[in-house]
Design a protein around this motif. Structure first.
Motif, PDB file in Angstrom:
ATOM      1  N   GLY A  37       1.215   7.106  -6.048  1.00 16.14           N
ATOM      2  CA  GLY A  37       0.192   8.332  -7.161  1.00 16.14           C
ATOM      3  C   GLY A  37      -0.780   7.273  -7.351  1.00 16.14           C
ATOM      4  N   MET A  80       0.676   4.046  -3.092  1.00 16.67           N
ATOM      5  CA  MET A  80       0.160   5.242  -2.191  1.00 16.67           C
ATOM      6  C   MET A  80       1.443   6.225  -3.110  1.00 16.67           C
ATOM      7  SD  MET A  80      -2.516   4.704   0.556  1.00 16.67           S
ATOM      8  CE  MET A  80      -0.989   5.539   2.074  1.00 16.67           C
ATOM      9  N   SER A  81       2.743   5.463  -2.828  1.00 17.43           N
ATOM     10  CA  SER A  81       3.650   6.869  -2.935  1.00 17.43           C
ATOM     11  C   SER A  81       3.943   6.900  -4.655  1.00 17.43           C
ATOM     12  CB  SER A  81       5.262   6.379  -2.560  1.00 17.43           C
ATOM     13  OG  SER A  81       5.697   5.325  -2.565  1.00 17.43           O
ATOM     14  N   ILE A 137      -3.190   4.964  -6.123  1.00 21.96           N
ATOM     15  CA  ILE A 137      -3.746   4.970  -5.212  1.00 21.96           C
ATOM     16  C   ILE A 137      -4.157   5.939  -4.179  1.00 21.96           C
ATOM     17  CG2 ILE A 137      -4.808   2.605  -5.320  1.00 21.96           C
ATOM     18  CD1 ILE A 137      -3.759   2.105  -2.830  1.00 21.96           C
ATOM     19  N   SER A 138      -4.795   6.659  -3.700  1.00 22.52           N
ATOM     20  CA  SER A 138      -5.442   7.689  -2.580  1.00 22.52           C
ATOM     21  C   SER A 138      -5.285   7.676  -1.061  1.00 22.52           C
ATOM     22  CB  SER A 138      -5.745   8.797  -3.133  1.00 22.52           C
ATOM     23  OG  SER A 138      -7.537   8.546  -3.133  1.00 22.52           O
ATOM     24  N   GLU A 139      -6.034   6.043  -1.863  1.00 21.08           N
ATOM     25  CA  GLU A 139      -6.193   4.909  -0.155  1.00 21.08           C
ATOM     26  C   GLU A 139      -5.880   4.300  -0.174  1.00 21.08           C
ATOM     27  OE1 GLU A 139     -10.083   5.440   1.980  1.00 21.08           O
ATOM     28  OE2 GLU A 139     -10.338   7.883   1.645  1.00 21.08           O
ATOM     29  N   ASN A 180       0.816  -0.979   0.165  1.00 22.31           N
ATOM     30  CA  ASN A 180       0.382  -0.033  -0.274  1.00 22.31           C
ATOM     31  C   ASN A 180       1.204   0.580  -0.028  1.00 22.31           C
ATOM     32  OD1 ASN A 180      -3.063  -0.679  -0.218  1.00 22.31           O
ATOM     33  ND2 ASN A 180      -2.668  -1.618   1.567  1.00 22.31           N
ATOM     34  N   GLN A 181       1.733   1.662   0.483  1.00 22.69           N
ATOM     35  CA  GLN A 181       2.567   2.173   0.880  1.00 22.69           C
ATOM     36  C   GLN A 181       3.541   2.950  -0.441  1.00 22.69           C
ATOM     37  OE1 GLN A 181       3.954   3.512   3.856  1.00 22.69           O
ATOM     38  NE2 GLN A 181       2.884   2.883   5.515  1.00 22.69           N
TER      39      GLN A 181
END
Lengths: 303, 326
Positions: free
Chosen positions: B170, B167-168, B172-174, B163-164
């Motif tokens: 970009g 997300m980093s 996914i946002s959550e 997930n990290q």
């Protein structure tokens, strides 16, 4: 990057020119390698990191606050020596007995002149396609034979894998028959032929089988879960720590309910035991690699 | 006289079948070592593989821990009642749905990735790199499901590395709730983890089939101006088709036999409605609640369907003229 350059040089010598496709392939497989190894490295990093620090943030490959404390805690509090001994013992004893059984039956099955050859072979092969199922097998082992909570439950029910017998038999079939015949003319009985001629010649295929069985024994978890929770293996211990339940659970409903509150053991300690259980596999893996690939291809040809 | 001589094939040659021996005391004495070496294991296999088959009788009786000690014929026969019981429960259909969904996804994803993996690996021309890739790709196969589940829990949790990373970058946002949301997502997570674990290993068999393809075909195609993709599509892929079909038949036969280990290890209280598979269900009721007959009935249902599927797949493979098992 350095690696890529070397590879390019090699291709050129092979006269074919490199295309963008080749480069994309290499890049793709580098990504595959990273995706395969990274989760393992991440676990190692967490296990070597200070557990409070782990809670605060992410670890990628290098531990931020290096410490051995997680491993110390694990050995002090979880009493891993006994499960470790059980795991080693069942792996060694299980592999030896399985191997001995496999090679003996394979030899008998390779002897087409044996009167009951066909009948016995069919009795074995049928079991590859039909099985009694979970409940009758459980009742047989736990209630009728009363093997639960004894070390024998790790050895006896997994004494024979029919698939391995077919593997070894096809190997013996490939050996020259003249060897057996000449020994028999010299007066050797079947057992001496088996012991002095067949077994030494079968070494390569036996190494493959031994590896499969040993890995199976080391990784086995369900049999402890079903039958022998008082003789926990490392795998079972890992499962317990993952669920954070010291209690022996009779029903899985309870297990599921308890899983929600399973945050007592720090993550770092859990990862430490994951590493401990994995290490033996990773250590023997490079040495035995060539055997299991051989075994796999042998099996593939047969099927 | 006038008896037909029977022939059988040995290494592609027709050889006269040896005459059937007669079982005499002399022969038994001569082969006594072979008996010593096999009879104990015949006894083993009868006890451990055939006695459980005999246990199938429990599905037609009412067997509880108390009546289990009775001999089979003294137990209460109830006909098909247990099967009716099984089929009348919603939880059974949930377990059946989960089993079919997970093995279906596994077959599609597993075959596709293993074949593509093997095809691409086969195109890799740097031998040392190819070996290295293979070696590393087998590694997860040798690691137990307990360890894989442990790694997956850390890696896939809401604040986990995957997930990290996503997300980093970009994407996914959550954070994606891989293991903490009920629903069909759990099936895909388990199957994807399975693909990650077994893909490299499953590819071995295709790679070994590829080495058997006639190299002349490639040369000819090259002369005709076929590019690498066309050669992969028209030569390599048809070359491994018999292997693919045999493996497909086998996997269709074991659609219901996906075990319960990985589902049990990867699920938690939130996802358990989508993790419960037939074996687990049989265990929960058959052993957990001591309803032996019920658990056995589930097992028989599983075996019967497996056998039907295996025969069906085999027949279809025969019809379309591909190699088959029997």
């Amino acid at each position: 990057m350095v690696k890529l350059k070397e590879e390019k040089g090699k291709i050129k010598r092979n006269s074919n020119k490199i295309t963008t496709f080749d480069i994309c392939l290499v890049v793709f497989f580098i990504v595959v390698i990273i995706a395969t190894l990274y989760p393992f490295l991440n676990v190692v990093a967490i296990s070597l990191n200070d557990s409070l620090d782990t809670v605060r943030g992410m670890n990628f490959i290098i531990p931020r606050k290096f410490t051995w404390a997680n491993y110390e805690k694990l050995f002090r509090e979880e009493k891993l020596l006994f499960p470790f001994l059980i795991s080693v013992l069942r792996t060694v004893a299980g592999t030896i007995t399985n191997l001995a059984a496999t090679v003996m039956i394979s030899f008998v099955f390779s002897r087409r002149d044996f009167y009951f050859n066909k009948l016995f072979t069919i009795i074995f092969i049928v079991t590859m396609y039909v099985s009694g199922g979970l409940v009758p097998e459980y009742l047989l082992i736990a209630r009728t034979l009363r093997l639960s909570n004894s070390f024998l439950v790790y050895i006896i029910p997994s004494l024979i894998w029919v698939y391995n017998i077919l593997l070894v038999r096809s190997f013996i079939d490939g050996l020259p028959t003249a060897l057996q015949e000449s020994a028999q003319i010299d007066g050797a009985n079947d057992f001496i032929v088996f012991y002095k001629i067949i077994v030494p010649l079968c070494k390569p295929v036996l190494a493959t089988v031994a590896l499969f069985v040993a890995v199976g024994q080391w990784n086995s978890f369900m049999d402890t879960y079903f039958y022998a929770r008082n003789l926990p293996t490392l795998q079972y211990k890992l499962y317990e720590i993952l669920n954070d339940t010291g209690i022996n659970l009779s029903s899985m409903h309870q297990a599921a309910a308890l899983e929600t509150v399973a945050t007592i053991t720090p993550q770092s300690v859990r990862m430490a035991i994951t590493v401990i259980v994995t290490v033996p596999i990773v250590v023997v893996y490079p040495f035995l690699q060539k055997y299991f690939v051989g075994g796999m291809t042998l099996g593939a040809v047969k099927s | 006289m006038g008896k037909k001589i029977k022939y059988h094939k040995v290494d592609g040659m027709m050889v006269q079948k040896p005459k059937k021996q007669k079982l005499t005391w002399n022969l038994i004495r001569k082969q006594r070592y072979l008996y010593f070496m096999s009879v104990p294991f015949i006894i083993w296999i009868i006890i451990f593989k055939y006695v459980p088959l005999w246990g199938w009788s429990m599905a037609f009786q009412n067997v509880r821990p108390k009546s289990f000690v009775l001999p089979v014929w003294e137990r209460e026969w109830v006909g098909l009642k247990n099967f009716k019981d099984v089929f009348s429960r919603d939880m059974f259909y949930a377990a059946l749905r989960n089993t079919l969904a997970m093995s279906g996804i596994s077959i599609v994803l597993g075959f596709a990735t293993a074949i593509i993996f093997a095809l691409l690996l086969n195109e890799l021309r740097v031998m040392r790199f190819k070996k290295l890739t293979q070696t590393i790709s087998y590694l997860p196969h040798f690691v137990s499901w307990v360890i894989i589940a442990s790694i997956a829990q850390i890696f896939l949790k809401d604040s986990g590395v995957l997930n990290q990373i996503l997300m980093s970058m970009g994407i996914i946002s959550e954070p994606i709730k891989f293991l903490s949301q009920t629903g069909p997502r759990f099936w895909f997570v388990v199957c994807l983890v399975n693909v990650w674990k077994e893909c490299g290993w499953d590819a071995i068999i295709y790679l070994s089939a590829m080495t058997g393809i006639d190299q002349g075909l490639y040369e000819a195609a090259k002369v005709d101006g076929a590019g690498r993709f066309r050669r992969m599509w028209h030569i390599t892929l048809p070359g491994i088709r018999p292997t693919i079909i045999v493996l497909l038949i086998l996997s269709i036969g074991s659609v219901l036999n996906i075990g319960m280990e990985r589902q049990m290890l990867m699920s938690n209280a939130i996802t358990k409605d989508y993790a419960n598979v037939l074996d687990w269900y049989a265990y929960l009721f058959g052993i957990g609640e001591n309803n032996y007959s019920f658990g056995t009935a589930v097992g028989i249902f599983k075996s019967a369907i497996s056998l039907l599927l295996l025969m069906g797949a085999n027949k279809i493979a025969n019809k379309i003229g591909e190699g088959s098992l029997v």
